[in-house]
Scaffold this motif. Structure first.
Motif, mmCIF file in Angstrom:
data_model
loop_
_atom_site.group_PDB
_atom_site.id
_atom_site.type_symbol
_atom_site.label_atom_id
_atom_site.label_comp_id
_atom_site.label_asym_id
_atom_site.label_seq_id
_atom_site.Cartn_x
_atom_site.Cartn_y
_atom_site.Cartn_z
ATOM 1 N N GLU A 127 -7.117 17.198 -2.201
ATOM 2 C CA GLU A 127 -8.319 16.490 -2.629
ATOM 3 C C GLU A 127 -8.234 16.034 -4.085
ATOM 4 N N ASP A 128 -7.228 16.490 -4.832
ATOM 5 C CA ASP A 128 -7.104 16.157 -6.249
ATOM 6 C C ASP A 128 -6.193 14.967 -6.498
ATOM 7 N N VAL A 129 -5.734 14.321 -5.430
ATOM 8 C CA VAL A 129 -4.824 13.193 -5.603
ATOM 9 C C VAL A 129 -5.557 12.006 -6.220
ATOM 10 N N THR A 130 -4.896 11.315 -7.143
ATOM 11 C CA THR A 130 -5.448 10.109 -7.767
ATOM 12 C C THR A 130 -4.346 9.069 -7.899
ATOM 13 N N LEU A 131 -4.763 7.808 -8.007
ATOM 14 C CA LEU A 131 -3.825 6.724 -8.247
ATOM 15 C C LEU A 131 -4.003 6.243 -9.678
ATOM 16 N N PRO A 132 -2.963 6.328 -10.515
ATOM 17 C CA PRO A 132 -3.061 5.810 -11.877
ATOM 18 C C PRO A 132 -3.163 4.285 -11.844
ATOM 19 N N GLN A 133 -3.798 3.724 -12.851
ATOM 20 C CA GLN A 133 -3.883 2.266 -12.929
ATOM 21 C C GLN A 133 -2.537 1.709 -13.416
ATOM 22 N N PRO A 134 -2.159 0.526 -12.932
ATOM 23 C CA PRO A 134 -2.977 -0.390 -12.116
ATOM 24 C C PRO A 134 -2.839 -0.174 -10.610
ATOM 25 N N TRP A 135 -2.200 0.932 -10.181
ATOM 26 C CA TRP A 135 -1.891 1.110 -8.771
ATOM 27 C C TRP A 135 -3.148 1.207 -7.910
ATOM 28 N N THR A 151 2.081 7.669 1.628
ATOM 29 C CA THR A 151 3.180 6.704 1.678
ATOM 30 C C THR A 151 3.819 6.694 3.065
ATOM 31 N N LEU A 152 3.977 7.881 3.640
ATOM 32 C CA LEU A 152 4.517 7.982 4.995
ATOM 33 C C LEU A 152 3.606 7.273 5.989
ATOM 34 N N ALA A 153 2.291 7.497 5.879
ATOM 35 C CA ALA A 153 1.341 6.892 6.814
ATOM 36 C C ALA A 153 1.417 5.372 6.764
ATOM 37 N N TYR A 154 1.288 4.804 5.573
ATOM 38 C CA TYR A 154 1.264 3.342 5.479
ATOM 39 C C TYR A 154 2.644 2.731 5.663
ATOM 40 N N GLY A 155 3.689 3.477 5.337
ATOM 41 C CA GLY A 155 5.039 3.005 5.648
ATOM 42 C C GLY A 155 5.258 2.906 7.145
ATOM 43 N N LEU A 156 4.706 3.884 7.895
ATOM 44 C CA LEU A 156 4.815 3.857 9.352
ATOM 45 C C LEU A 156 4.060 2.659 9.929
ATOM 46 N N TYR A 157 2.856 2.395 9.407
ATOM 47 C CA TYR A 157 2.085 1.244 9.897
ATOM 48 C C TYR A 157 2.802 -0.069 9.564
ATOM 49 N N ALA A 158 3.463 -0.127 8.400
ATOM 50 C CA ALA A 158 4.235 -1.324 8.041
ATOM 51 C C ALA A 158 5.403 -1.521 9.006
ATOM 52 N N PHE A 159 6.025 -0.422 9.425
ATOM 53 C CA PHE A 159 7.121 -0.501 10.393
ATOM 54 C C PHE A 159 6.619 -1.075 11.717
ATOM 55 N N PHE A 160 5.443 -0.657 12.150
ATOM 56 C CA PHE A 160 4.886 -1.204 13.394
ATOM 57 C C PHE A 160 4.525 -2.681 13.235
ATOM 58 N N ALA A 161 4.100 -3.078 12.044
ATOM 59 C CA ALA A 161 3.832 -4.496 11.795
ATOM 60 C C ALA A 161 5.109 -5.307 11.944
ATOM 61 N N ALA A 215 -3.692 -1.249 -4.828
ATOM 62 C CA ALA A 215 -3.891 -0.725 -3.471
ATOM 63 C C ALA A 215 -5.147 -1.299 -2.839
ATOM 64 N N LEU A 216 -6.199 -1.435 -3.630
ATOM 65 C CA LEU A 216 -7.452 -1.995 -3.132
ATOM 66 C C LEU A 216 -7.271 -3.451 -2.708
ATOM 67 N N MET A 224 0.828 -1.209 0.000
ATOM 68 C CA MET A 224 0.000 0.000 0.000
ATOM 69 C C MET A 224 0.865 1.264 0.000
ATOM 70 N N ALA A 225 1.930 1.259 0.793
ATOM 71 C CA ALA A 225 2.835 2.406 0.805
ATOM 72 C C ALA A 225 3.453 2.625 -0.569
ATOM 73 N N LEU A 226 3.833 1.529 -1.231
ATOM 74 C CA LEU A 226 4.396 1.620 -2.578
ATOM 75 C C LEU A 226 3.378 2.182 -3.560
ATOM 76 N N CYS A 227 2.129 1.714 -3.462
ATOM 77 C CA CYS A 227 1.081 2.190 -4.366
ATOM 78 C C CYS A 227 0.856 3.687 -4.220
ATOM 79 N N PHE A 228 0.763 4.161 -2.982
ATOM 80 C CA PHE A 228 0.474 5.574 -2.775
ATOM 81 C C PHE A 228 1.670 6.459 -3.122
ATOM 82 N N SER A 229 2.858 5.857 -3.237
ATOM 83 C CA SER A 229 4.006 6.639 -3.698
ATOM 84 C C SER A 229 3.883 6.991 -5.177
#
Length: 467
Positions: free
Chosen positions: A360-368, A435-445, A372-373, A348-353
């Motif tokens: 509010e205008d942020v989007t994820l290009p496909q297939p990311w 990316t920072l948010a989900y990278g941090l959660y991955a670190f706690f995992a 991510a989903l 997920m962190a990789l996808c959001f990178s």
């Protein structure tokens, strides 16, 4: 070869009383999730800014921390069942008060009161279930708490959607001129009152009864509910309980202390299990998932559908956990869950990178976006089949009898504080970088994996008196 303990028959009565206790978990989940459908309408009704709106949502978590802290001493003084009745009253008052709130101040107060009930239920259900369950099925029965929580979340989401659809919007009037969002809160009175009525029908914990020298009552529960056969078996069990309980002393924080004023190691293990369960970010998925998916390109309808699918997925994997916990064991499931969460959160962190745009205008290009989903749902599977239910099972059974209730209270309070921290910091982290948010959660995992591997004991098949 000796027949495995996990194949022993579990008495129907113990299953039924465990289900009643787990209804507190259902209210825990319902109360936590019901605010989701009402957020926008509440903001418009009372003209709230983002900071005050966020506190209106999260204040229940602070109440839960206090409820968890207080419930152990209350359960030890008044009994598990009476404490359940208190929680039922708090849930009911919160539902009615929130539904009829005339301003944001009293809405916060009622939400806080409901949070106290949530915190109490988070302690009482696992403690009571552990104390009435046979060792061979204690894991499965203890997992009913987490199953009830995720069912409560799911029912709250469906209730919100139904009421909003009938009214034509959460802010539109319905019966008796009350807006739909008010009925979302009022709907909680049904399971809240039912919880209290059913709690009146269940017996007190045999360990509490022994601690109060009510040995006749304890023997009756051990025979009729736990399913012990024979007078000698009952007497042996009572003696084993008595040897692990100091009935002349009230449990308090001083009982959790080891040498040099430090908490006992087992208490620290419970606290860290609770903190890691929240620091991997699971509630970000359930509290913010709809807005999260909208922010990366999914429309509102698709975002709501994804949230519901995620909730259903959580229910299914919790059932899987119930089937596995007494066969595989607690520790192997936690290790597997930590690995699964680490990998999925990393993806997920990789996808959001790869996100394009800002705010509010942020989007994820496909297939990311699709990746991510998928990763988000694999994260829910990894958590729901392991850390979600197993931590509650461990908290209910890992502490010695003499400190169980108060130690569970401390651990659960830590869990709610961690939940509050993650819930309130995610919007800030998301504004900086997902990316920072989900990278941090991955670190706690990753930290959770190391912690479980080195410090968490296996409790599968052990009697509580052997802890």
């Amino acid at each position: 070869m000796q027949k495995p303990l996990v194949h022993e028959k579990t008495p129907l009565k113990v299953v039924m009383v465990a289900i009643v206790a787990a209804l507190g978990g259902f209210l825990f989940g319902f109360d936590s999730a019901v605010i989701n459908g009402a957020v926008d309408a509440v903001q418009q009704q009372f003209g709230l800014g983002s900071v005050l709106l966020g506190f209106t949502v999260s204040c229940a978590l602070l109440g839960a921390m206090i409820g968890a802290w207080l419930s152990g001493p209350l359960a030890d003084r008044q009994g598990r069942v009476r404490a359940m009745l208190v929680a039922s009253v708090l849930f009911t008052l919160s539902a009615v008060g929130s539904g009829l709130a005339f301003g944001v101040t009293d809405l916060i107060i009622w939400r806080f009161i409901g949070g106290i009930g949530v915190g109490m239920a988070s302690v009482l259900a696992p403690a009571y279930i552990a104390e009435v369950s046979p060792a061979h099925s204690r894991g499965r029965l203890g997992s009913l708490q987490q199953l009830a929580i995720v069912l409560g979340i799911f029912v709250a989401l469906l209730t919100d959607a139904f009421l909003a659809a009938v009214a034509g919007g959460a802010g539109e009037p319905m019966w008796f001129g009350l807006e739909a969002w008010r009925w979302m809160f009022l709907a909680e009175t049904v399971p809240a009152v039912l919880y209290g009525l059913l709690a009146l029908q269940v017996p007190e914990s045999p360990r509490y009864l022994v601690a109060k020298d009510e040995l006749v009552g304890a023997a009756k529960v051990l025979r009729d509910v736990v399913g012990l056969n024979g007078k000698q078996a009952v007497q042996d069990k009572i003696q084993a309980i008595r040897e692990t309980i100091h009935s002349e002393e009230r449990q308090g924080l001083k009982d959790l202390m080891g040498g040099k004023g430090w908490l006992l190691p087992i208490v620290w293990i419970g606290i860290f299990l609770s903190v890691f369960q929240q620091f991997v970010g699971i509630n970000v998925i359930f509290y913010y998932s709809t807005s999260l998916w909208r922010s990366v390109g999914f429309n509102e309808s698709d975002s709501f559908s994804i949230t519901v699918i995620t909730s259903v997925t959580n229910i299914v994997v919790t059932v899987v956990a119930i089937m596995l916990v007494d066969k595989v064991g607690r520790k192997p499931l936690l290790v597997a869950g930590s690995i699964g969460m680490l990998l999925s959160l990393g993806v997920m962190a990789l996808c959001f990178s790869q996100a394009i745009g800002t705010g509010e205008d942020v989007t994820l290009p496909q297939p990311w976006g699709v990746v991510a989903l998928i990763a988000a749902n694999l994260f829910v599977v990894s958590f729901g089949a392991t850390w979600g239910p197993v931590v509650w099972v461990l908290l209910g059974e890992m502490f010695p009898n003499r400190i169980r209730a108060v130690a569970l209270s401390v651990a659960a309070a830590a869990q709610w504080l961690a939940n509050f921290a993650i819930t309130t910091t995610f919007p800030f982290l998301a504004d900086i970088d997902l990316t920072l948010a989900y990278g941090l959660y991955a670190f706690f995992a990753l930290l959770s994996l190391v912690f479980v591997w080195k410090f968490v004991p296996e409790t599968k098949g052990k009697e509580l008196e052997a802890m």
